[in-house]
Design an enzyme around this catalytic site. Structure first.
Site, PDB file in Angstrom:
ATOM      1  N   LEU A   5      -3.338 -20.735  10.050  1.00  0.00           N
ATOM      2  CA  LEU A   5      -3.070 -20.392  11.447  1.00  0.00           C
ATOM      3  C   LEU A   5      -3.604 -19.014  11.776  1.00  0.00           C
ATOM      4  O   LEU A   5      -3.920 -18.719  12.925  1.00  0.00           O
ATOM      5  CB  LEU A   5      -1.563 -20.397  11.711  1.00  0.00           C
ATOM      6  N   GLY A   6      -3.683 -18.159  10.780  1.00  0.00           N
ATOM      7  CA  GLY A   6      -4.154 -16.814  11.053  1.00  0.00           C
ATOM      8  C   GLY A   6      -3.842 -15.916   9.887  1.00  0.00           C
ATOM      9  O   GLY A   6      -3.362 -16.363   8.840  1.00  0.00           O
ATOM     10  N   GLY A  66      -1.946 -12.340   9.026  1.00  0.00           N
ATOM     11  CA  GLY A  66      -1.113 -11.243   9.504  1.00  0.00           C
ATOM     12  C   GLY A  66      -1.258 -10.033   8.606  1.00  0.00           C
ATOM     13  O   GLY A  66      -2.044 -10.050   7.657  1.00  0.00           O
ATOM     14  N   PHE A  72       0.584  -9.016   6.377  1.00  0.00           N
ATOM     15  CA  PHE A  72       1.076  -9.167   5.019  1.00  0.00           C
ATOM     16  C   PHE A  72       0.457 -10.350   4.291  1.00  0.00           C
ATOM     17  O   PHE A  72       0.888 -10.711   3.212  1.00  0.00           O
ATOM     18  CB  PHE A  72       2.597  -9.321   5.048  1.00  0.00           C
ATOM     19  N   GLY A  73      -0.543 -10.954   4.897  1.00  0.00           N
ATOM     20  CA  GLY A  73      -1.183 -12.091   4.245  1.00  0.00           C
ATOM     21  C   GLY A  73      -1.388 -13.227   5.225  1.00  0.00           C
ATOM     22  O   GLY A  73      -0.936 -13.169   6.362  1.00  0.00           O
ATOM     23  N   VAL A 101      -1.249 -16.983   7.087  1.00  0.00           N
ATOM     24  CA  VAL A 101      -0.178 -17.885   7.499  1.00  0.00           C
ATOM     25  C   VAL A 101      -0.751 -19.293   7.634  1.00  0.00           C
ATOM     26  O   VAL A 101      -1.828 -19.475   8.186  1.00  0.00           O
ATOM     27  CB  VAL A 101       0.411 -17.454   8.858  1.00  0.00           C
ATOM     28  N   LYS A 140       4.092 -18.137   5.294  1.00  0.00           N
ATOM     29  CA  LYS A 140       3.435 -16.830   5.172  1.00  0.00           C
ATOM     30  C   LYS A 140       3.253 -16.561   3.692  1.00  0.00           C
ATOM     31  O   LYS A 140       4.230 -16.457   2.947  1.00  0.00           O
ATOM     32  CB  LYS A 140       4.305 -15.767   5.828  1.00  0.00           C
ATOM     33  N   ASP A 149       5.242  -3.112  13.804  1.00  0.00           N
ATOM     34  CA  ASP A 149       3.968  -3.747  14.180  1.00  0.00           C
ATOM     35  C   ASP A 149       4.191  -4.739  15.326  1.00  0.00           C
ATOM     36  O   ASP A 149       3.768  -5.884  15.271  1.00  0.00           O
ATOM     37  CB  ASP A 149       3.323  -4.437  12.976  1.00  0.00           C
TER      38      ASP A 149
END
Ligand SMILES: *[C@@H]1O[C@H](CO)[C@@H](O)[C@H](O)[C@H]1NC(C)=O
Ligand SMILES: *[C@@H]1O[C@H](CO)[C@@H](O)[C@H](O)[C@H]1NC(C)=O
Ligand SMILES: *[C@@H]1O[C@H](CO)[C@@H](O)[C@H](O)[C@H]1NC(C)=O
Ligand SMILES: *[C@@H]1O[C@H](CO)[C@@H](O)[C@H](O)[C@H]1NC(C)=O
Ligand SMILES: *[C@@H]1O[C@H](CO)[C@@H](O)[C@H](O)[C@H]1NC(C)=O
Ligand SMILES: *[C@@H]1O[C@H](CO)[C@@H](O)[C@H](O)[C@H]1NC(C)=O
Ligand SMILES: *[C@@H]1O[C@H](CO)[C@@H](O)[C@H](O)[C@H]1NC(C)=O
Ligand SMILES: *[C@@H]1O[C@H](CO)[C@@H](O)[C@H](O)[C@H]1NC(C)=O
Ligand SMILES: *[C@@H]1O[C@H](CO)[C@@H](O)[C@H](O)[C@H]1NC(C)=O
Ligand SMILES: *[C@@H]1O[C@H](CO)[C@@H](O)[C@H](O)[C@H]1NC(C)=O
Length: 818
Positions: free
Chosen positions: A508-509, A511, A513-514, A516, A530, A627
């Site tokens: 999905l994308g 972020g 932190f890693g 998703v 995630k 964030d």
């Protein structure tokens, strides 16, 4: 075909080929030439292949066309669907009239195209094109090529790009898809996929079982068909569909936009419409949509004037202004209930229309369509004819015209959060008055409790559903390993299965932190996974503790944590999946932003503020997000905002590697000046980011990368200029012009500016922001010049690579959450 290829085919396919096929270099069959069983012809770029095959374990032989070199092998067309050959002694041949026939071993014709050329041609051929179309034409004459016959005119269970589905009014012939009887029997099954194809009607597609409509795809909204429910046209850059309507024919067609991917639409033997995509060079088919996919996809399940939603249980309700009544009052034993008007129409002057947003428009069979009418003309037309029950503009292209007028029942309406449209339904004058006054009196009350059977039933259903869910949760909870009653541990293999082994298609994308991934658990629940970057030095116990802490943060404006996974180096968090993805996917997309008019935007601002208040103050943990940005605001199917990635900063607070720190630090355009330059953060840095978000939501523009022809300021500077000149309303997004409330917009801009003040102490605290948004306290303090430094990329980068003295003890406190 070499041996490896043959083996690959056998392992990946359900189709078993009796003979080793011999590849011919040609893509044509010419007159007096035989293609016998075992031989194939291959289209120009080797996308398709034609030959004899047997489906599954069947021994019968069929002449078919299939995708070459994809797995599993997909047959797209079958010639002799009903007249299979019993062995491999048959052949195909073309006669000098252009008639293509299949003959069995004894020379008996089992199938023929029955085509015949008018005139004499010496070079007739049957050619397999790279579109998957088999055409009979006069061979090499490219200039005056005459197609005598083509397989695209006789679809089977599959449609391909370039195929027309619809009706030809000259020949009277309809082209539509028919399912196979079973996976091993290509003869026509029970299911068909047909276009409405009636002149003057708005086109849509029905999936039927025999003559009964099972599900309805569409209607066409100017860009694509608005169904199936789980079909995202954005996810399908492969093809674009059109409806063509002229004197002679009505048809739908999709055109391939890409030569590296291919689409096919199939009606399966068990009655599903499926859309598959393949992206070369990876030869794997991927299912991107299917219908029916849920209860509400069943055609007309809620009856006339009913509306279906998957968000509540029971799924059926009545449109506002309608209520459940006995179907047949004269027969007391008939206790079936249907939706009926609460107040009958009398065609009086006060009658008007109630707008229903985000719905799948009702069946257009009962509607009349005019292509060049504006919404206003459409309303006038409907008002002027007492038998007109509803109207809508089906065309969602910007500035697109079109008017649908319904006469009679409205059937097959469902809530359609992603691609729903506006429907205006005629109601009696007194009904409208009542609804309006309820809205005015009870603005804040979420549910208008109408004392109707439907409301009571809905409520009972909901309570029951909640109860069952609880029970189900309890029982399923005990079976899986738990660290805590509320945070289940998921096995890596389960997550891997759910996400197709973390495939690129499921991503999905990415972020801070890693990455998703989207996933679907066996029981059908959709999740977002995630996958935390492995560089964190955090120990296992600490990680578990943090997960439990975060899981305790529960609020309707925070994304819900469903569980976690630890295995080897892998650490993952499993969240509920948010259907509408992130706020930025709407705000900055020219067509999707139209779906977000002012009322939902204002609700989103409110929701974020409430989520933030919870994080900062009401939760036991007091978390600073660090964030906050439009990409971290997710939207559920009701467009309610949910803050994502909260609490993750906690997990990475110790022993951070520099790379990690850099990613955790925030996002350009949203970080407060004291955080960017000194690494100081507090709830007030979240407030700063919130202020930026508010101005972005109002303006539909990004702070970062904002350009204006008159000056070099960023969005904050621009908003400040307009504010000083008393022109704050000029900040609003062009597409909000029809829907905004002056007072709400002015208040939002004002609060946005207060939140982005240079000095942290000049910014309001979170409870004050929430109070100001609700309009408590009549006057707001005047903002000063905001912190609108003009970012040079290099500048910010250099500050963020300096190690941050991150922890501000007051806020990220040592709360022991056990
Ligand atoms: C075509 O097949 C028929 C039998 O089906 C056979 O008699 C004939 O010789 C074949 N022709 C060619 C050109 O192979
Ligand atoms: C060809 O079809 C005819 C008529 O159906 C049948 O009698 C004959 O046995 C078939 N021959 C072969 C080889 O299948
Ligand atoms: C095509 O060929 C078949 C078999 O030879 C025959 O029955 C049929 O009449 C032909 N059709 C035309 C239009 O010539
Ligand atoms: C071709 O014509 C024959 C005889 O008229 C008929 O039995 C057959 O169904 C036709 N074939 C097709 C594919 O329409
Ligand atoms: C088409 O023409 C080319 C040369 O012009 C020739 O090599 C080829 O065999 C022809 N194909 C057919 C099907 O007639
Ligand atoms: C695909 O299309 C692009 C641009 O139209 C072209 O450059 C490329 O050669 C094509 N690739 C194939 C495999 O046809
Ligand atoms: C009940 O009433 C509805 C509507 O009038 C009718 O369609 C249905 O057949 C009736 N059912 C029975 C069992 O009489
Ligand atoms: C409807 O009536 C039938 C018998 O006429 C009864 O068995 C059934 O329980 C009733 N359903 C409801 C919802 O009242
Ligand atoms: C709609 O189009 C028709 C035919 O093109 C034309 O006669 C008519 O005036 C148009 N109506 C409007 C409102 O533009
Ligand atoms: C209202 O519309 C219907 C359906 O188009 C039509 O049959 C009827 O004549 C119209 N009535 C009036 C008063 O225009």
């Amino acid at each position: 075909m070499d041996m490896n290829q043959a083996i690959m085919l056998l392992t990946h396919t359900t189709f078993f080929f009796l003979m080793q096929t011999t590849c011919r270099s040609s893509d044509t069959i010419s007159v007096h030439q035989n293609i016998s069983d075992g031989e194939t012809i291959v289209s120009g770029n080797a996308k398709f292949e034609l030959g004899f095959f047997s489906p599954g374990s069947s021994k019968s032989r069929y002449l078919g066309i299939w995708f070459k070199n994809t797995s599993p092998q997909m047959v797209v067309w079958v010639a002799n669907r009903e007249t299979p050959l019993i062995d491999s002694s048959g052949a195909v041949k073309l006669d000098n009239q252009g008639n293509l026939s299949i003959v069995n071993g004894s020379g008996k014709v089992v199938w023929s195209s029955n085509s015949s050329a008018s005139g004499t041609y010496i070079d007739l051929v049957a050619q397999l094109l790279d579109t998957g179309n088999l055409v009979i034409k006069n061979g090499n004459k490219t200039n005056d090529e005459i197609v005598i016959w083509q397989s695209f005119d006789y679809p089977g269970d599959t449609s391909l790009a370039g195929m027309k589905l619809g009706k030809n009014f000259i020949t009277g012939r309809e082209t539509y898809q028919t399912s196979w009887r079973s996976a091993e029997d290509p003869s026509p099954g029970e299911y068909t996929l047909k276009v409405l194809a009636v002149k003057g009607k708005f086109q849509q597609v029905y999936l039927r079982r025999s003559s009964v409509i099972e599900t309805r795809v569409g209607p066409y909204n100017g860009i694509s068909f608005s169904g199936p429910a789980n079909y995202a046209p954005d996810a399908n850059p492969t093809a674009v569909s059109y409806v063509i309507e002229n004197q002679n024919e009505i048809y739908i067609i999709y055109i391939s936009k890409s030569n590296t991917s291919t689409l096919r639409v199939i009606v399966t033997p068990n009655g599903k419409l499926e859309i598959w995509v393949i992206k070369f060079p990876n030869p794997e088919w991927m299912l991107i949509a299917t219908s029916p996919v849920d209860y509400c996809d069943n055609y007309g399940v809620c009856g006339p004037y009913g509306i279906c939603t998957t968000a509540t249980s029971p799924n059926c309700g009545c449109l506002k202004g309608f209520e459940l009544k006995h179907a047949d009052e004269t027969s007391p034993n008939n206790n079936t209930s249907v939706c009926r008007r609460s107040i009958a129409l009398d065609c009086g002057p006060g009658e008007g229309f109630l707008k229903f947003s985000s719905v799948k428009l009702p069946d257009t069979e009962n509607a009349v369509f005019s292509s060049n009418m504006s919404l206003l003309d459409c309303e006038v037309a409907c008002r002027n004819n007492c038998s007109c029950t509803a109207y809508a503009n089906p065309n969602i292209t910007p500035g697109g015209l079109g008017c649908l007028l319904w006469y009679g029942g409205l059937i097959d309406i469902r809530v359609f959060p992603q691609r729903g449209q506006d429907l205006y339904v005629r109601l009696a004058a007194s009904e409208l008055l009542e609804l309006n006054s309820i809205f005015r009196r009870r603005k804040q009350v979420v549910l208008v409790v109408t004392l109707s059977i439907s409301a009571v039933l809905t409520l009972l259903g909901l309570i029951l559903a909640l109860y069952i869910r609880r029970k189900w949760k309890k029982s399923s909870g005990s079976s899986s390993q738990m660290v805590n009653a509320e945070v289940p541990l998921f096995g890596l293999s389960r997550i891997s299965r759910a996400t197709n082994a973390f495939s690129v298609e499921n991503k999905l994308g990415e972020g801070g932190f890693g990455p998703v991934y989207k996933g679907v658990l066996e029981e059908g629940q959709e999740i977002a996974v995630k996958r935390l970057s492995t560089s964190s030095q955090q120990g296992l116990d600490e990680f578990k503790n943090e997960v439990i802490c975060i899981a305790k943060l529960q609020h309707r404006n925070l994304v819900k944590l469903l569980g976690y996974c630890i295995q080897g180096d892998e650490k993952m968090l499993i969240y509920e999946y948010m259907l509408n993805k992130s706020l930025d996917s709407f705000l900055y997309d020219e067509s999707k932003k139209l779906l977000l008019d002012w009322p939902p935007r204002f609700h989103i601002i409110h929701g974020i503020a409430r989520g933030l208040l919870y994080l900062h103050q009401d939760s036991r943990l007091k978390v600073v997000h660090r964030d906050l940005k439009s990409g971290n605001i997710l939207l559920d199917h009701h467009m309610r905002p949910k803050i994502a990635d909260f609490g993750l900063a906690r997990m990475f607070k110790e022993d951070e590697s520099e790379a990690n720190t850099k990613r955790v630090v925030g996002t350009l355009g949203y970080i407060s000046p004291e955080y960017a330059t000194n690494g100081l953060y507090s709830v007030k840095s979240d407030i700063f980011s919130f202020g930026v978000l508010v101005l972005e939501i109002v303006s539909g523009k990004k702070n970062r990368g904002f350009v204006h022809e008159d000056h070099d300021d960023n969005l904050l500077g621009h908003a400040w200029r307009l504010y000083k000149e008393g022109r704050s309303l000029d900040l609003i997004d062009e597409c909000l012009r029809a829907s905004y409330s002056t007072c709400e917009v002015l208040r939002s801009v004002h609060i946005g500016l207060l939140c982005v003040q240079q000095r942290a102490k000049d910014r309001p605290d979170t409870p004050a922001v929430v109070a100001m948004l609700s309009g408590e306290g009549s006057s707001l303090p005047s903002p000063k010049r905001p912190a609108f430094f003009i970012h040079q990329e290099g500048e910010i980068k250099s500050t963020s690579t300096t190690p941050l003295l991150s922890v501000n003890g007051v806020t990220l406190s040592q709360v022991d959450c056990r």
